[in-house]
Design a protein around this motif. Structure first.
Motif, PDB file in Angstrom:
ATOM      1  N   ARG A 126       0.844  -1.182   0.000  1.00  0.00           N
ATOM      2  CA  ARG A 126       0.000   0.000   0.000  1.00  0.00           C
ATOM      3  C   ARG A 126       0.880   1.232   0.000  1.00  0.00           C
ATOM      4  O   ARG A 126       1.728   1.399   0.869  1.00  0.00           O
ATOM      5  CB  ARG A 126      -0.905  -0.007   1.212  1.00  0.00           C
ATOM      6  N   ARG A 127       0.668   2.108  -0.961  1.00  0.00           N
ATOM      7  CA  ARG A 127       1.476   3.310  -1.064  1.00  0.00           C
ATOM      8  C   ARG A 127       0.764   4.544  -0.524  1.00  0.00           C
ATOM      9  O   ARG A 127       1.364   5.562  -0.292  1.00  0.00           O
ATOM     10  CB  ARG A 127       1.867   3.536  -2.512  1.00  0.00           C
ATOM     11  N   ARG A 128      -0.546   4.450  -0.383  1.00  0.00           N
ATOM     12  CA  ARG A 128      -1.319   5.570   0.139  1.00  0.00           C
ATOM     13  C   ARG A 128      -2.281   5.049   1.191  1.00  0.00           C
ATOM     14  O   ARG A 128      -2.804   3.959   1.074  1.00  0.00           O
ATOM     15  CB  ARG A 128      -2.107   6.267  -0.971  1.00  0.00           C
ATOM     16  N   ASN A 129      -2.503   5.840   2.207  1.00  0.00           N
ATOM     17  CA  ASN A 129      -3.465   5.520   3.261  1.00  0.00           C
ATOM     18  C   ASN A 129      -4.447   6.668   3.382  1.00  0.00           C
ATOM     19  O   ASN A 129      -4.131   7.809   3.035  1.00  0.00           O
ATOM     20  CB  ASN A 129      -2.773   5.345   4.612  1.00  0.00           C
ATOM     21  N   THR A 130      -5.619   6.392   3.921  1.00  0.00           N
ATOM     22  CA  THR A 130      -6.526   7.476   4.259  1.00  0.00           C
ATOM     23  C   THR A 130      -6.404   7.738   5.757  1.00  0.00           C
ATOM     24  O   THR A 130      -6.089   6.841   6.525  1.00  0.00           O
ATOM     25  CB  THR A 130      -7.990   7.140   3.905  1.00  0.00           C
ATOM     26  N   SER A 131      -6.603   8.982   6.113  1.00  0.00           N
ATOM     27  CA  SER A 131      -6.506   9.366   7.513  1.00  0.00           C
ATOM     28  C   SER A 131      -7.348  10.620   7.720  1.00  0.00           C
ATOM     29  O   SER A 131      -7.987  11.109   6.779  1.00  0.00           O
ATOM     30  CB  SER A 131      -5.044   9.620   7.895  1.00  0.00           C
ATOM     31  N   GLU A 132      -7.327  11.153   8.914  1.00  0.00           N
ATOM     32  CA  GLU A 132      -8.088  12.350   9.255  1.00  0.00           C
ATOM     33  C   GLU A 132      -7.243  13.303  10.086  1.00  0.00           C
ATOM     34  O   GLU A 132      -6.369  12.864  10.835  1.00  0.00           O
ATOM     35  CB  GLU A 132      -9.340  11.978  10.058  1.00  0.00           C
ATOM     36  N   ALA A 133      -7.520  14.590   9.928  1.00  0.00           N
ATOM     37  CA  ALA A 133      -6.860  15.623  10.733  1.00  0.00           C
ATOM     38  C   ALA A 133      -7.758  16.851  10.768  1.00  0.00           C
ATOM     39  O   ALA A 133      -8.674  16.994   9.950  1.00  0.00           O
ATOM     40  CB  ALA A 133      -5.491  15.973  10.155  1.00  0.00           C
ATOM     41  N   LEU A 134      -7.495  17.736  11.702  1.00  0.00           N
ATOM     42  CA  LEU A 134      -8.259  18.973  11.840  1.00  0.00           C
ATOM     43  C   LEU A 134      -7.754  20.022  10.857  1.00  0.00           C
ATOM     44  O   LEU A 134      -6.550  20.145  10.632  1.00  0.00           O
ATOM     45  CB  LEU A 134      -8.116  19.524  13.255  1.00  0.00           C
ATOM     46  N   ILE A 135      -8.674  20.795  10.307  1.00  0.00           N
ATOM     47  CA  ILE A 135      -8.282  21.921   9.457  1.00  0.00           C
ATOM     48  C   ILE A 135      -7.979  23.084  10.401  1.00  0.00           C
ATOM     49  O   ILE A 135      -8.874  23.575  11.084  1.00  0.00           O
ATOM     50  CB  ILE A 135      -9.400  22.295   8.471  1.00  0.00           C
ATOM     51  N   GLY A 136      -6.732  23.499  10.456  1.00  0.00           N
ATOM     52  CA  GLY A 136      -6.317  24.571  11.362  1.00  0.00           C
ATOM     53  C   GLY A 136      -6.133  25.900  10.676  1.00  0.00           C
ATOM     54  O   GLY A 136      -6.202  26.952  11.309  1.00  0.00           O
ATOM     55  N   ALA A 137      -5.900  25.860   9.353  1.00  0.00           N
ATOM     56  CA  ALA A 137      -5.689  27.094   8.601  1.00  0.00           C
ATOM     57  C   ALA A 137      -5.826  26.782   7.116  1.00  0.00           C
ATOM     58  O   ALA A 137      -5.825  25.616   6.708  1.00  0.00           O
ATOM     59  CB  ALA A 137      -4.307  27.682   8.898  1.00  0.00           C
ATOM     60  N   GLY A 181     -11.163  28.074  12.899  1.00  0.00           N
ATOM     61  CA  GLY A 181     -11.485  27.321  14.106  1.00  0.00           C
ATOM     62  C   GLY A 181     -11.200  25.848  13.883  1.00  0.00           C
ATOM     63  O   GLY A 181     -11.742  25.251  12.957  1.00  0.00           O
ATOM     64  N   PRO A 182     -10.310  25.242  14.677  1.00  0.00           N
ATOM     65  CA  PRO A 182      -9.910  23.848  14.436  1.00  0.00           C
ATOM     66  C   PRO A 182     -10.956  22.845  14.931  1.00  0.00           C
ATOM     67  O   PRO A 182     -10.705  22.026  15.788  1.00  0.00           O
ATOM     68  CB  PRO A 182      -8.591  23.720  15.213  1.00  0.00           C
ATOM     69  N   GLY A 183     -12.152  22.935  14.360  1.00  0.00           N
ATOM     70  CA  GLY A 183     -13.206  22.011  14.743  1.00  0.00           C
ATOM     71  C   GLY A 183     -13.689  21.163  13.586  1.00  0.00           C
ATOM     72  O   GLY A 183     -14.487  20.261  13.760  1.00  0.00           O
ATOM     73  N   LEU A 184     -13.195  21.456  12.385  1.00  0.00           N
ATOM     74  CA  LEU A 184     -13.619  20.740  11.183  1.00  0.00           C
ATOM     75  C   LEU A 184     -12.572  19.685  10.829  1.00  0.00           C
ATOM     76  O   LEU A 184     -11.391  19.988  10.707  1.00  0.00           O
ATOM     77  CB  LEU A 184     -13.789  21.736  10.034  1.00  0.00           C
ATOM     78  N   VAL A 185     -13.022  18.454  10.678  1.00  0.00           N
ATOM     79  CA  VAL A 185     -12.121  17.341  10.373  1.00  0.00           C
ATOM     80  C   VAL A 185     -12.136  17.069   8.875  1.00  0.00           C
ATOM     81  O   VAL A 185     -13.198  17.042   8.254  1.00  0.00           O
ATOM     82  CB  VAL A 185     -12.548  16.065  11.139  1.00  0.00           C
ATOM     83  N   ALA A 186     -10.959  16.873   8.307  1.00  0.00           N
ATOM     84  CA  ALA A 186     -10.832  16.521   6.893  1.00  0.00           C
ATOM     85  C   ALA A 186     -10.304  15.104   6.771  1.00  0.00           C
ATOM     86  O   ALA A 186      -9.359  14.726   7.461  1.00  0.00           O
ATOM     87  CB  ALA A 186      -9.882  17.492   6.195  1.00  0.00           C
ATOM     88  N   GLU A 187     -10.929  14.323   5.902  1.00  0.00           N
ATOM     89  CA  GLU A 187     -10.405  13.002   5.567  1.00  0.00           C
ATOM     90  C   GLU A 187      -9.573  13.170   4.310  1.00  0.00           C
ATOM     91  O   GLU A 187      -9.980  13.860   3.377  1.00  0.00           O
ATOM     92  CB  GLU A 187     -11.536  12.017   5.321  1.00  0.00           C
ATOM     93  N   PHE A 188      -8.407  12.549   4.279  1.00  0.00           N
ATOM     94  CA  PHE A 188      -7.508  12.724   3.147  1.00  0.00           C
ATOM     95  C   PHE A 188      -6.807  11.423   2.813  1.00  0.00           C
ATOM     96  O   PHE A 188      -6.787  10.481   3.598  1.00  0.00           O
ATOM     97  CB  PHE A 188      -6.473  13.826   3.434  1.00  0.00           C
ATOM     98  N   SER A 189      -6.229  11.414   1.635  1.00  0.00           N
ATOM     99  CA  SER A 189      -5.411  10.302   1.181  1.00  0.00           C
ATOM    100  C   SER A 189      -3.969  10.795   1.174  1.00  0.00           C
ATOM    101  O   SER A 189      -3.697  11.896   0.696  1.00  0.00           O
ATOM    102  CB  SER A 189      -5.839   9.899  -0.230  1.00  0.00           C
ATOM    103  N   ALA A 190      -3.069   9.991   1.737  1.00  0.00           N
ATOM    104  CA  ALA A 190      -1.680  10.435   1.868  1.00  0.00           C
ATOM    105  C   ALA A 190      -0.714   9.326   1.516  1.00  0.00           C
ATOM    106  O   ALA A 190      -0.969   8.153   1.782  1.00  0.00           O
ATOM    107  CB  ALA A 190      -1.417  10.894   3.289  1.00  0.00           C
ATOM    108  N   ASP A 191       0.406   9.722   0.953  1.00  0.00           N
ATOM    109  CA  ASP A 191       1.528   8.814   0.781  1.00  0.00           C
ATOM    110  C   ASP A 191       1.975   8.409   2.183  1.00  0.00           C
ATOM    111  O   ASP A 191       1.853   9.185   3.120  1.00  0.00           O
ATOM    112  CB  ASP A 191       2.650   9.556   0.044  1.00  0.00           C
ATOM    113  N   VAL A 192       2.490   7.227   2.335  1.00  0.00           N
ATOM    114  CA  VAL A 192       2.838   6.749   3.677  1.00  0.00           C
ATOM    115  C   VAL A 192       4.108   7.392   4.246  1.00  0.00           C
ATOM    116  O   VAL A 192       4.397   7.226   5.422  1.00  0.00           O
ATOM    117  CB  VAL A 192       2.974   5.209   3.697  1.00  0.00           C
TER     118      VAL A 192
END
Length: 115
Positions: free
Chosen positions: A8-19, A92-103
């Protein structure tokens, strides 16, 4: 007999949108963060430039953040090779983004832009 191994070269994950870069009503790039063990919001990556439809969808949910934001005064580069610092628009860091990322990561920060 030859076997196959799936790598697997890419994973999905989540993080807060801070800016964001650009404008609150038209974000160009999202700056994403996660809280560390000391409850500090740390920058963990930035996205590729948003397509117009995605930018509109995200903009509807963004709210400007005041001077108490954990990233107040932080500047970032427009790209990894850029020497021009940019003042991001803090949200405001309350919105979560799901993304695809290289490992590939360095100390918990993704080395390549997130999708």
């Amino acid at each position: 007999m030859r076997g196959w191994t799936k790598v697997r070269r890419r994973n999905t994950s989540e993080a807060l949108i801070g800016a964001v870069t650009g404008f609150l009503h038209r974000p160009e790039v999202l700056l994403l963060g996660r809280y560390d063990t000391t409850s500090r919001l740390r920058l963990v990556g930035k996205t590729t430039p948003l397509k117009p439809g995605a930018a509109r969808d995200v903009a509807e949910h963004l709210t400007a953040e005041g001077p108490g934001h954990p990233w107040t005064g932080v500047r970032c580069a427009t790209s990894w090779n850029s020497r021009i610092p940019l003042e991001p628009v803090l949200v405001g860091p309350g919105l979560v983004a799901e993304f695809s990322a290289d490992v590939s990561q360095d100390h918990g920060v993704w080395r390549h832009p997130l999708r």
